[in-house]
Design a protein around this motif. Structure first.
Motif, mmCIF file in Angstrom:
data_model
loop_
_atom_site.group_PDB
_atom_site.id
_atom_site.type_symbol
_atom_site.label_atom_id
_atom_site.label_comp_id
_atom_site.label_asym_id
_atom_site.label_seq_id
_atom_site.Cartn_x
_atom_site.Cartn_y
_atom_site.Cartn_z
ATOM 1 N N HIS A 48 -15.241 9.075 -21.164
ATOM 2 C CA HIS A 48 -13.365 8.613 -22.175
ATOM 3 C C HIS A 48 -12.991 9.361 -20.717
ATOM 4 N N ARG A 49 -13.175 9.683 -19.611
ATOM 5 C CA ARG A 49 -12.585 10.624 -18.587
ATOM 6 C C ARG A 49 -12.239 8.887 -17.750
ATOM 7 N N MET A 54 -22.348 16.622 -19.915
ATOM 8 C CA MET A 54 -22.048 14.860 -20.453
ATOM 9 C C MET A 54 -22.285 15.140 -22.349
ATOM 10 N N VAL A 92 -16.156 3.123 -24.191
ATOM 11 C CA VAL A 92 -15.388 4.283 -24.004
ATOM 12 C C VAL A 92 -14.977 4.398 -22.410
ATOM 13 N N ASP A 119 -18.905 14.119 -9.882
ATOM 14 C CA ASP A 119 -18.740 14.286 -11.272
ATOM 15 C C ASP A 119 -16.945 13.841 -11.712
ATOM 16 N N TRP A 137 -26.955 9.194 -24.470
ATOM 17 C CA TRP A 137 -25.676 9.465 -24.636
ATOM 18 C C TRP A 137 -25.466 8.541 -25.983
ATOM 19 N N GLN A 143 -15.164 14.717 -27.646
ATOM 20 C CA GLN A 143 -14.178 13.202 -26.914
ATOM 21 C C GLN A 143 -14.150 12.448 -28.275
#
Lengths: 367, 367
Positions: B99-100, A128, B273, B251, B129, A135
């Motif tokens: 971001h995905r 992650m 995000v 995932d 994160w 990104q």
């Protein structure tokens, strides 16, 4: 103690069934998987590692696979060690830090191709983390967790054993270098590496359906050398001065504090995450350092589960992060993460279970 | 099954000693801590939750504390739900994505002040994160893990019990709202929340040295209602349609696939995000959705540890992510994460332990 078993947030490795068959008695979670940590006979496990050969399910050592046009740039961006001289087929031990210069992992980086890397990680979600940095910076890279599970073969007889299975070419592998191999159609990469100082290899199995097959091949071939199951050894790794990321570090630990300064290249460009903070930390001088602790005359006992306070003149001066009874020192040894005001040879006290135990600070590694 | 105990990478909660005294029989790791998952009597634990009151050590539900001038902006940047209407004293259930557009957590966000938030997180390193995103964007915010450990009190008698300890004012707390409280000098915030649909509160203990004290106060006060220990209940939460991040997600899972679309605000600005990816996923239509699965006539049995394949006409169409024997349905129920080609009422087969078990897809929640 209570029970633990797999669940949908806690995966098993391809070697899990084999470890059960071998009589694993305790697990610890690691990268959201079950890691064997004991087979119930600590002296035998230590002896195999020191004098023979031991096989370990270290499938929890997950790979973060990075490919694509910006792969090399991303890996360097995440690494505070200069990787410019790393060639294909080579691995490097690499501290990774956050923007504060705090250690967030210490993987081996394996370079599979100019645009293809594995980060063979310690216990933290670097998958992650790598995605976040890539990104946010608009880098073009694919970041995944591949089907790769290391099986470690460690001990002074490891080289003879691995050569007997795969051929004498493995004897020429340099430390942290790796090469493709196959046995009975089971694919893997073989690296000269492993979390001990007794020598050995890691077989990076690249087909998770073949775990039991690979385990049995190694087990069978190892019989002449008395092979048996083991785990990353809680005492040998301390005797040898190896770091446990997350075990010996906290949310403030920088690489200079835990003897990783020689892997930090402060001349790397500013876009390497954490490098600016590390330059400032270096300039100001770290506040803590890692030394050995040898407690006076302790009987054989289990390892410990929490950090203990280290005191000098009744004041807390740091923590004993991990320790255990050392067969070679015949007392309890461990790591002190202590104020840089303290030095090798100083006498300290360690608060363990409500009791103060005296000891001496020493150089690392112990051996 | 094998043993698990605390170690230096696996912390315990302030209620750990109490859970041992209550006879905890199994733990699972969660946010690098030990989470009690069984006291060895599943029917009694279920009954207390459904008909009485149960107390749970959910100290593993760590807080990510965000303060500073950019705190509110950062929290919104991390959240795909619009938080502009959230006021001080209020909590909101919030999907967070990478971001995905893939779900990386589903915390309750507690707003303590205009520039002060807690993210009460599920199992993933959101501390790291949040720091990555804040630092990469140059936001000014302090991001830490404070000394906060929730104790959940759940069940139809929870309100009477909590009111008996803290006063009738707690009856006026709205869902996910919270307020400061204290008992015998033990400080906490009380929220009306918890991982069940049987009603209750979470006591966010803010002094980790007082865990045993708080446990005993609740235990003692709960005697008239037959209180006893429990854990986030593996069956009640499925009957009630609650999601387990990491247990029911993988995932690749986006919020639309697991019934969280109503918490996604696609009109949020691009700098949130994952929001751009979610707009595209929404436009293309999700490929999977989460439905209930009711297996035909299954006897009482343990829950399961891995995702099972779901088949239709001998082809894999998805996975049964978590399931268990439901006292109310009197058979095994669970969640299917299946192709959107499948719909409620469809018959499917689930491959469990080498055997195909027939079942029917249903709406969620079950109750």
């Amino acid at each position: 103690m209570a029970e633990i078993g797999p669940n949908t947030r806690l995966r098993v490795s391809p070697f899990y069934d084999s470890t059960l068959a071998e009589g694993v008695t305790a697990f610890s979670p690691y990268n959201s998987m079950l890691m064997p940590v004991s087979y119930g006979d600590a002296p035998a496990e230590y002896d195999r590692l020191m004098n023979g050969v031991s096989m370990w399910d270290v499938g929890v050592q997950r790979q973060v696979e990075i490919t694509g046009p910006d792969a090399a740039r991303l890996v360097q961006t995440l690494s505070v060690r200069d990787l410019s001289a790393c060639v294909v087929g080579q691995g490097k031990y690499v501290p990774m830090c956050d923007h504060r210069g705090v250690l967030i992992n210490d993987p081996v980086v394996l370079k599979l191709a100019e645009d293809h890397f594995w980060l063979s990680i310690a216990d933290n979600n670097i998958l992650m983390w790598a995605r976040a940095i890539a990104q946010e910076r608009g880098m073009v890279a694919t970041i995944t967790e591949p089907d790769v599970s290391p099986l470690a073969i460690q001990g002074p007889k490891a080289e003879d054993l691995v050569a007997s299975i795969f051929g004498d070419w493995v004897r020429d592998l340099k430390y942290f270098w790796f090469a493709d191999a196959e046995i009975h159609g089971i694919p893997m990469k073989i690296a000269r590496s492993g979390y001990s100082k007794q020598g050995g290899f890691e077989l990076y199995l690249t087909d998770g359906s073949r775990g039991t097959g690979l385990w049995n091949i190694v087990r069978e071939a190892g019989q002449p050398w008395g092979i048996g199951p083991g785990t990353p050894n809680p005492v040998e790794r301390i005797e040898s001065g190896l770091l446990s990321y997350g075990g010996d570090t906290d949310d403030l630990t920088n690489p200079f504090e835990v003897r990783l300064g020689r892997y930090v290249d402060l001349t790397l460009p500013d876009d390497v995450v954490g490098i600016k903070a590390l330059r400032q930390i270096k300039a100001e001088g770290p506040k803590r350092h890692q030394l050995g602790i040898v407690l006076d005359d302790q009987p054989r006992q289990s390892g410990h589960a929490v950090w203990y306070d280290v005191l000098q003149n009744a004041e807390k001066v740091g923590s004993m992060t991990n320790g255990g009874w050392s067969p070679r020192k015949e007392t309890v040894i461990g790591y002190g993460l202590v104020s840089t005001n303290l030095k090798i040879g100083d006498r300290v006290e360690v608060l363990r279970g409500g009791k103060l135990d005296a000891g001496t600070l020493t150089a690392l590694p112990f051996y």
